[in-house]
Design an enzyme around this catalytic site. Structure first.
Site, PDB file in Angstrom:
ATOM      1  N   LYS A 200       5.448   1.491   5.400  1.00 35.85           N
ATOM      2  CA  LYS A 200       6.105   2.445   4.500  1.00 35.85           C
ATOM      3  C   LYS A 200       7.210   3.149   5.260  1.00 35.85           C
ATOM      4  O   LYS A 200       7.021   4.213   5.829  1.00 35.85           O
ATOM      5  CB  LYS A 200       5.105   3.443   3.933  1.00 35.85           C
ATOM      6  CG  LYS A 200       5.677   4.188   2.720  1.00 35.85           C
ATOM      7  CD  LYS A 200       5.963   3.243   1.580  1.00 35.85           C
ATOM      8  CE  LYS A 200       6.785   3.877   0.486  1.00 35.85           C
ATOM      9  NZ  LYS A 200       7.156   2.934  -0.544  1.00 35.85           N
ATOM     10  N   SER A 406       7.805  -0.146  -5.262  1.00 40.38           N
ATOM     11  CA  SER A 406       7.120   1.150  -5.232  1.00 40.38           C
ATOM     12  C   SER A 406       6.822   1.610  -6.663  1.00 40.38           C
ATOM     13  O   SER A 406       6.091   0.949  -7.375  1.00 40.38           O
ATOM     14  CB  SER A 406       7.959   2.184  -4.472  1.00 40.38           C
ATOM     15  OG  SER A 406       7.982   1.873  -3.101  1.00 40.38           O
TER      16      SER A 406
END
Length: 621
Positions: A200, A406
């Site tokens: 991430k 996402s």
């Protein structure tokens, strides 16, 4: 005495205010009258004409809403800081119509003003151009130079022509974000990051001065896949070897030196272009091909903009009888609340899906996604409407465009099926939270915050240090959100939590790899998704409609008014070139820049401060 003076000043100001408002009202009233009694010149397409596909600006799934008055002022004051936008559907519609139009003999690609376009968008254009060519019609590309995206489209032409002093810029794909750790440290800002996921990297720019090895590993994989797809397609279009691409600077330097540093000659000898000719030579060649126009000064042709006007009604008319497949476009950052077209508001996009659900004629829905994510809360609001559509018996196909990562993947997850383009950037299943406090910055100025509170919770302030216990609470919230994300994907994709976690961790994937990993069901474009939605709804005959936000009566009036050419001209003359024009432009541009900068902060408005967003999904090419 002073009282009378101030009363007099107020009267003058009040009179001036009313005078200005009356002048503006008179101007608008006059413009309305002009727009009613004026009409655009009729567009005449001569037999055996050339269609000039002149694409100017960014190719998008949905145009960003711009206030029509603001747009008119931008045009009149030469304040076009943002490039224009062209709908992908409009381009495809024009090519498809021209293919069947007996008046159109040849299509000329004029791509000089075309700017950003992801590979999946230019690929859709090339697919339509090949159908045009299959109908026995010729495609000619001409440019002073070709960018990478422009050249992908041009490569499918029967002839690729370029100015002798031009160049073809094909340099590959890259991702080089900016990193701010040292700047944050120098400003003494306390940056608190809460995240889950090895890959991430959305928050790395605030934590590091360079890209982590984990992020580089992930980014190399999907960028390499994207580059391979580009090379394979162009090589097939131009019928040369895939090794004909420059990837090593030393080798390129030697090859470039062999042609004396002449970019045009380099492009010709390497098979990138067929001929090097000037614009006058192109004009004469097209005159020979289609003949002179009525003025006798150029060839018979019609522009993309004018041709679109002849085939696209200014106001869409819906057939009230036929059953429908509805398309809802989700393009831009996902933010909480309501937003205009060009951004995904949780409430406003959910309202579009609800509108499709409540329309009895709509039997299936395609959710067309072009988003790198954003607010987790807003993403969940949209996903809830997808579930409601399915419960109402209306199948939903998630159709991924350039990027659906996402939060973009979150809103797609519960669709009946997920379709992606081979070049779609997706995945990035991970969440993060970010919080800045400024106690150190203020301390450098000799400013401090202190006091009392009835509870520990009430003591929080961005001007005070973050309580470590509160930091732990926020981290638990982020971890819970990640678990929730994993569960959403696991249930919708019929995978175990462990299987999802192994391909999640915030890692980005290309469409082809996402298919292998089970994150998407099929590869295809929007038209394929529409056909599949109709199939799931057992529709043989149907119309396709796009569900859009309704303009208010005021917005509709202003949009119609300021789109009129004569009104535009009048606005330009009012705000245009006079001795004060440079001052007006400077003030206008400064105000616009401040407004845009402040507006960017609105993208981070999740009520819980938790985001599912992919920042590396933006690439340079």
């Amino acid at each position: 005495m002073f009282k009378k003076f101030f009363i007099g000043c107020w009267d003058v100001l009040n009179f001036s205010r009313r005078l200005v408002l009356n002048i503006i009202f008179f101007f608008i009233l006059l413009a309305i009258v002009i727009s009613i009694f004026s009409s655009d010149d009729e567009i005449v397409i001569e037999q055996d004409s050339a269609l000039v596909l002149s694409i100017a600006g960014n190719i998008v799934e949905e145009k960003t809403y711009v206030d029509p008055v603001q747009a008119a002022l931008n045009d009149s004051m030469a304040n076009n800081n943002e490039p224009p936008e062209v709908l992908l559907d409009d381009i495809l519609k024009v090519i498809k119509s021209a293919q069947k139009d007996k008046r159109i003999k040849v299509l000329v690609l004029d791509l000089q003003k075309m700017q950003g376009a992801h590979l999946n968008k230019v690929k859709a254009i090339v697919k339509q151009l090949k159908t045009f060519q299959a109908a026995g019609k010729q495609v000619i590309a001409y440019g002073d130079y070709y960018s990478q995206a422009q050249y992908y489209i041009a490569s499918t032409a029967d002839q690729v022509l370029m100015h002798p002093y031009g160049a073809v810029d094909i340099s590959g794909f890259a991702s080089y974000p900016l990193y701010f750790k040292d700047a944050i440290d120098k400003l003494s800002i306390s940056q608190h990051i809460f995240r889950v996921g090895t890959f991430k990297s959305a928050v790395e720019p605030m934590l590091r001065n360079d890209m982590s090895e984990e992020a580089k590993e992930a980014n190399r994989a999907w960028l390499a896949a994207l580059w391979k797809e580009y090379k394979t397609d162009v090589a097939a279009n131009r019928q040369f070897d895939i090794a004909n691409f420059d990837e090593d600077m030393t080798v390129f330097k030697e090859k470039f030196a062999s042609v004396g540093g002449d970019s045009g000659r380099y492009a010709k000898e390497n098979g990138w272009v067929d001929e090097l000719i000037s614009k006058d030579q192109l004009r004469n060649r097209l005159i020979e091909l289609v003949g002179k126009n009525t003025s006798g000064k150029s060839y018979k042709h019609v522009s993309f903009k004018n041709y679109l006007k002849t085939i696209k009604p200014p106001f869409p008319v819906e057939n009230p009888i036929t059953e429908k497949v509805a398309v809802v476009v989700a393009k831009g950052n996902i933010v909480d609340g309501k937003r205009k077209a060009g951004q995904i508001g949780g409430d406003s996009t959910a309202a579009l899906l609800r509108k499709a659900r409540l329309n009895e004629k709509v039997k299936a829905v395609v959710l067309r996604i072009d988003s790198g994510g954003g607010s987790m809360f807003a993403s969940e609001v949209i996903r809830a409407e997808v579930l409601a559509l399915k419960e109402a018996g209306k199948p939903v196909i998630a159709s991924m465009g350039s990027v659906a990562a996402s939060g973009g993947y979150w809103i797609a997850s519960d669709a009946n099926e997920i379709w992606a383009a081979p070049s779609t950037i997706t995945g990035s299943i991970g969440v993060f939270g970010t919080l800045m406090t400024f106690e150190k910055s203020l301390a450098r100025l000799g400013v401090y915050s202190d006091g009392v509170a009835t509870t520990d919770m009430a003591s929080f302030s961005m001007l005070r240090p973050l309580d470590p216990k509160l930091g732990e609470i926020i981290q638990m919230s982020v971890e819970s959100a990640y678990d929730r994300f994993l569960n959403v994907v696991a249930q919708s994709r019929e995978m175990t939590i462990e299987e999802v976690d192994s391909v999640a961790q915030g890692r980005v994937w290309i469409g082809t790899k996402a298919l292998e990993l089970g994150l998407v069901d099929k590869l295809g474009d929007k038209q394929d998704a529409i056909a599949r939605a109709a199939e799931l709804a057992s529709l043989n005959y149907y119309d396709v409609i796009t569900i859009t936000q309704d303009l208010t009566p005021h917005e509709a009036l202003m949009q119609q008014l300021f789109s009129n050419e004569q009104v535009k001209s009048m606005t330009a003359s009012w705000f245009g070139q006079d001795e004060y024009a440079p001052i007006k432009r400077s003030v206008f541009q400064a105000a616009n820049q401040v407004k845009n900068e402040l507006a960017s902060f609105e993208n981070y408005n999740d009520p819980n401060g938790v985001y599912a967003k992919c920042l590396v999904c933006s690439i340079s090419n």
